[in-house]
Design a protein around this motif. Structure first.
Motif, PDB file in Angstrom:
ATOM      1  N   GLU A 140      17.499  22.320 -21.576  1.00  0.00           N
ATOM      2  CA  GLU A 140      17.703  22.460 -20.135  1.00  0.00           C
ATOM      3  C   GLU A 140      17.051  21.327 -19.352  1.00  0.00           C
ATOM      4  N   VAL A 141      16.081  20.647 -19.944  1.00  0.00           N
ATOM      5  CA  VAL A 141      15.470  19.491 -19.293  1.00  0.00           C
ATOM      6  C   VAL A 141      16.282  18.228 -19.570  1.00  0.00           C
ATOM      7  N   LEU A 142      16.615  17.991 -20.820  1.00  0.00           N
ATOM      8  CA  LEU A 142      17.314  16.763 -21.202  1.00  0.00           C
ATOM      9  C   LEU A 142      18.733  16.698 -20.646  1.00  0.00           C
ATOM     10  N   GLU A 143      19.386  17.839 -20.545  1.00  0.00           N
ATOM     11  CA  GLU A 143      20.771  17.855 -20.079  1.00  0.00           C
ATOM     12  C   GLU A 143      20.906  17.175 -18.719  1.00  0.00           C
ATOM     13  N   LYS A 144      20.016  17.464 -17.802  1.00  0.00           N
ATOM     14  CA  LYS A 144      20.102  16.902 -16.453  1.00  0.00           C
ATOM     15  C   LYS A 144      19.864  15.400 -16.467  1.00  0.00           C
ATOM     16  N   THR A 145      18.883  14.963 -17.247  1.00  0.00           N
ATOM     17  CA  THR A 145      18.552  13.546 -17.272  1.00  0.00           C
ATOM     18  C   THR A 145      19.682  12.716 -17.877  1.00  0.00           C
ATOM     19  N   ILE A 146      20.228  13.178 -18.979  1.00  0.00           N
ATOM     20  CA  ILE A 146      21.333  12.442 -19.615  1.00  0.00           C
ATOM     21  C   ILE A 146      22.536  12.415 -18.699  1.00  0.00           C
TER      22      ILE A 146
ATOM     23  N   ALA B 224      12.107  12.109 -19.993  1.00  0.00           N
ATOM     24  CA  ALA B 224      13.134  13.108 -20.301  1.00  0.00           C
ATOM     25  C   ALA B 224      13.374  14.093 -19.176  1.00  0.00           C
ATOM     26  N   ASP B 225      12.463  14.180 -18.207  1.00  0.00           N
ATOM     27  CA  ASP B 225      12.604  15.152 -17.122  1.00  0.00           C
ATOM     28  C   ASP B 225      12.913  14.494 -15.783  1.00  0.00           C
ATOM     29  N   PHE B 226      13.263  13.195 -15.767  1.00  0.00           N
ATOM     30  CA  PHE B 226      13.575  12.514 -14.506  1.00  0.00           C
ATOM     31  C   PHE B 226      15.054  12.159 -14.444  1.00  0.00           C
ATOM     32  N   VAL B 227      15.677  12.563 -13.359  1.00  0.00           N
ATOM     33  CA  VAL B 227      17.111  12.339 -13.169  1.00  0.00           C
ATOM     34  C   VAL B 227      17.308  11.214 -12.159  1.00  0.00           C
ATOM     35  N   PRO B 228      17.949  10.116 -12.541  1.00  0.00           N
ATOM     36  CA  PRO B 228      18.132   9.009 -11.594  1.00  0.00           C
ATOM     37  C   PRO B 228      19.188   9.312 -10.551  1.00  0.00           C
ATOM     38  N   GLN B 229      18.966   8.813  -9.349  1.00  0.00           N
ATOM     39  CA  GLN B 229      19.982   8.862  -8.315  1.00  0.00           C
ATOM     40  C   GLN B 229      21.085   7.882  -8.680  1.00  0.00           C
ATOM     41  N   ARG B 230      22.260   8.165  -8.188  1.00  0.00           N
ATOM     42  CA  ARG B 230      23.426   7.351  -8.543  1.00  0.00           C
ATOM     43  C   ARG B 230      23.213   5.867  -8.251  1.00  0.00           C
ATOM     44  N   ASN B 231      22.572   5.548  -7.131  1.00  0.00           N
ATOM     45  CA  ASN B 231      22.425   4.139  -6.735  1.00  0.00           C
ATOM     46  C   ASN B 231      21.082   3.542  -7.157  1.00  0.00           C
ATOM     47  N   PHE B 232      20.416   4.144  -8.126  1.00  0.00           N
ATOM     48  CA  PHE B 232      19.104   3.679  -8.566  1.00  0.00           C
ATOM     49  C   PHE B 232      19.123   2.190  -8.902  1.00  0.00           C
ATOM     50  N   LEU B 233      20.037   1.762  -9.737  1.00  0.00           N
ATOM     51  CA  LEU B 233      20.062   0.367 -10.177  1.00  0.00           C
ATOM     52  C   LEU B 233      20.537  -0.569  -9.074  1.00  0.00           C
TER      53      LEU B 233
END
Length: 718
Positions: A134-140, A206-215
């Motif tokens: 449940e943690v990795l799913e969001k990050t990937i 593994a628990d951080f989800v990037p915003q779409r425009n991060f890069l």
């Protein structure tokens, strides 16, 4: 004790003057202007210098008596001077500050104007060891949605889990593992560097989800060849232990906001920001200049990497924008695992040639990277609590020749000045009582770690911060609660004993009011420490986000109802039905249509008037990925601003534009296709028209999933 006789007007003049200067006049100064920052700095430290002159020459140097009486007085002064040193470095840091959002705007505009093949390649690394599904799913999912054309997402699995490899294959992410776990996270990343070739690499825990425009927001800074790393702050969508256990999530910022919102922009002004492990992008050419690998001599490889690159002329740039969100420690145990690792790694750098004491650094950089905070934090907090207890129970005084008048005349102005200055430099981020509670909690675990590492800097095991269900097991932190309760009891009983003349241990009755005031403050702090050590009940497995959006509900009989979502998570939602609409019965299966997601199977599990609680049945599917995208894109995060991320950019880039209002679905009369069993199709076979309307999700809902519905991690509750 010597008497100090001054008229009341003269006695309170320094306090009133500092209060007027720091709390009435200073807030009118523009904090962005250098002259204002210098003025506040000078005022604060003139007041502190006045206090220290009195403290040393009046309350310490005249001390006499046995060796332990004099030794105790000098020890208390040492702790105080160490604290002031830490504060002085902090104030020096605050003399500069940056806000690079306008630069990021210009860089993003430039990058978006370039052809895709002219943008540098980026490898996105997600190092993981034992984090649950449940943690990795969001990050990937979030990493696969990054709005950048030339990337490759890699999951670096030091846990060697077959289910994670399968998940990566179905999501479209790369999967890397190795035969051993040598050098923990740093070794994991170094192994990945030997298997990849991107010009840059981004790291997300593994628990951080990037915003779409991060890069797109961060990569442009690398146009400056001296930039080696770009660091983004850590922002959280859940409550940290203090917020959760004290129920203060609406009134208290998370424990790391002061650092990321105030200290890091100031460090950036000195080119002294540092890599924080996650939410960073690193130039591969800069890494090649220092061996093409992360340093492994310290368990905080991120800070050490910053220092290594700094000596080669590469700077870490800090962009203060919430471009990635993650999980704050979900329990005190997880919190301490994380902070002990940070403290130990910082102390380890003192013994390294590449650390702050090694050659090749300027004075300010040495001060910025010297771990004074970890050295003073626990020692100061415990001393503040223990000193009045020792005084009340043994009569052993921490000072000599102090009267209540001298405390008002010297000590209180210094306290007002220091706290007022920090509040001015970091408005809405500094809460003295909360800071003292946090420091006291940490002192029970951090101080032994610091002292142990000073004696033995190497040979300590690397512990991964627990995440998800594993982090929420303990009911309370016994090793914090009982010592705090004992100290509070000793303080209370000591006060009572010293109010009775026959039992009094304090030889100087004039000191009793000062000790009583000090003790009452400590009792309040220790009470909150005890409360924080009691783990709050976690009501839901998934974090709920406040929402206000129309939804369509279809009951088992085919009847359609309109409503509005009040809160939502991956596991369920609260829906407010319109007036005059009969609420579905508890346990009744139904379907909910959510904008930009599609139809989701659900069941009513709670009814409160016209508010119904829904539990989703949402296995691995396109709808689940779309809901992750929606939640982590538009959810308002407890004062941390808007965050964004999503899944499979190739498939979903155009779906994001589907924003037609929900009533359009009702008026068309078109019934969406039922949620049939999984249809497994490659992503490239799914044809999506440019800017499709929201009711086109009827087709997508029929394509149940790009992934097998049977897939779950063993023991995982979806």
């Amino acid at each position: 004790m010597q008497a100090m006789t001054l008229p009341l007007s003269q006695l309170f003049a320094p306090m009133l003057g500092i209060f007027a200067a720091m709390y009435l006049l200073a807030p009118t100064f523009p904090v962005a202007r250098l002259w204002a920052r210098v003025a506040v700095f000078i005022v604060v430290w003139l007041v502190v210098a006045r206090y220290l002159e009195w403290r040393i020459f009046t309350t310490v140097l005249p001390a006499s008596g046995t060796w332990y009486q004099v030794g105790w007085i000098w020890f208390c002064l040492f702790v105080e001077l160490l604290t002031f040193t830490d504060q002085f470095i902090l104030y020096l840091t605050f003399l500069r500050r940056t806000d690079r959002s306008s630069e990021a705007d210009q860089h993003e505009h430039r990058l978006r104007s370039l052809p895709d093949d002219e943008l540098p390649s980026v490898d996105v690394f997600i190092p993981t060891y034992d984090e649950p599904f449940e943690v990795l799913e969001k990050t990937i999912t979030g990493a696969l949605c990054l709005d950048y054309p030339n990337i490759h997402v890699w999951v670096l699995d030091d846990g060697r889990r077959p289910w994670l490899k399968e998940l990566c294959e179905h999501k479209g992410a790369g999967y890397l593992t190795r035969a051993d776990n040598l050098n923990a996270k740093a070794g994991n990343i170094n192994h990945a560097l030997t298997k990849t070739s991107g010009e840059f690499f981004a790291i997300f825990d593994a628990d951080f989800v990037p915003q779409r425009n991060f890069l797109m927001r961060s990569m442009g800074f690398f146009a400056d060849p001296k930039i080696g790393i770009v660091q983004i702050p850590h922002t959280f969508y859940n409550e940290d232990p203090m917020q959760a256990n004290l129920g203060l999530h609406r009134g208290l910022p998370d424990e790391q906001r002061f650092f990321f919102d105030s200290i890091m922009p100031a460090r950036d002004g000195w080119d002294g920001a540092f890599c924080c492990g996650s939410n960073s992008v690193t130039r591969r050419a800069a890494l090649r200049a220092v061996g093409d690998a992360l340093p492994t001599q310290s368990i905080t490889e991120d800070i050490l990497l910053t220092l290594v690159l700094l000596r080669k002329g590469y700077v870490t740039r800090y962009l203060h924008e919430p471009l990635a969100i993650g999980l704050a420690p979900e329990s005190l145990d997880a919190f301490f695992v994380q902070r002990q690792r940070w403290a130990r790694g910082a102390i380890q750098t003192l013994y390294l040639a590449d650390g702050p004491l090694g050659p090749g650094l300027g004075l300010m950089h040495r001060l910025l990277f010297f771990p004074t905070h970890w050295l003073s934090l626990g020692l100061r907090a415990l001393t503040v609590v223990v000193v009045p207890i020792v005084f009340m129970w043994t009569g052993l005084a921490p000072v000599v020749d102090v009267t209540p008048e001298s405390v008002f005349y010297y000590l209180f102005p210094a306290i007002l000045a220091l706290n007022g200055g920090i509040s001015w430099f970091a408005p809405h981020a500094h809460f003295p009582l909360a800071a003292q509670v946090s420091a006291t909690i940490q002192s029970f675990k951090i101080l032994p770690t610091v002292l142990g590492t000073l004696v033995k800097p190497t040979g300590h095991a690397f512990r991964v911060t627990p995440k998800g269900v594993a982090a929420r097991c303990a009911s309370y932190a016994a090793e914090i609660f009982w010592p705090s309760a004992a100290l509070m009891a000793l303080t209370v009983v000591g006060l009572v004993v010293n109010t009775i003349p026959e039992w009094r241990m304090i030889d100087h009755p004039a000191a009793l009011p000062m000790v009583a005031f000090w003790s009452v403050v400590n009792i309040v702090v220790l009470f909150f420490v005890c409360m924080t050590s009691l783990q709050a009940r976690m009501g839901r497995a998934e974090e709920r986000f406040d929402f206000d959006e129309s939804v369509l509900i279809e009951t088992g009989t085919g009847e359609r109802l309109s409503g509005r979502v009040s809160n939502i998570s991956l596991s369920g939602a609260g829906v407010l039905l319109g007036a005059g609409i009969d609420c579905p019965r508890g346990g009744e299966p139904l379907r909910v249509h959510i904008a930009q997601v599609g139809w989701i199977d659900a069941m009513v599990v709670q009814r409160r008037g016209h508010l119904i609680g829904l539990q989703f049945h949402l296995p691995q599917s396109l709808e689940r990925d779309l809901l992750i995208r929606k939640l982590f894109t538009v959810a308002r995060l407890k004062g941390n601003g808007v965050i964004a991320c999503s899944v499979n950019r190739a498939m979903l880039k155009n779906i994001w534009s589907m924003a037609a209002p929900l009533p359009h679905i009702v008026t068309t009369g078109a019934k969406p296709a039922s949620l049939s069993p999984t249809v497994r199709l490659p992503a490239e076979s799914l044809v999506i028209r440019p800017q499709p309307r929201i009711d086109d999700l009827a087709h997508l809902a029929g394509v149940r999933s790009l992934h097998p519905t049977s897939f779950t991690e063993p023991g995982c509750v979806s």
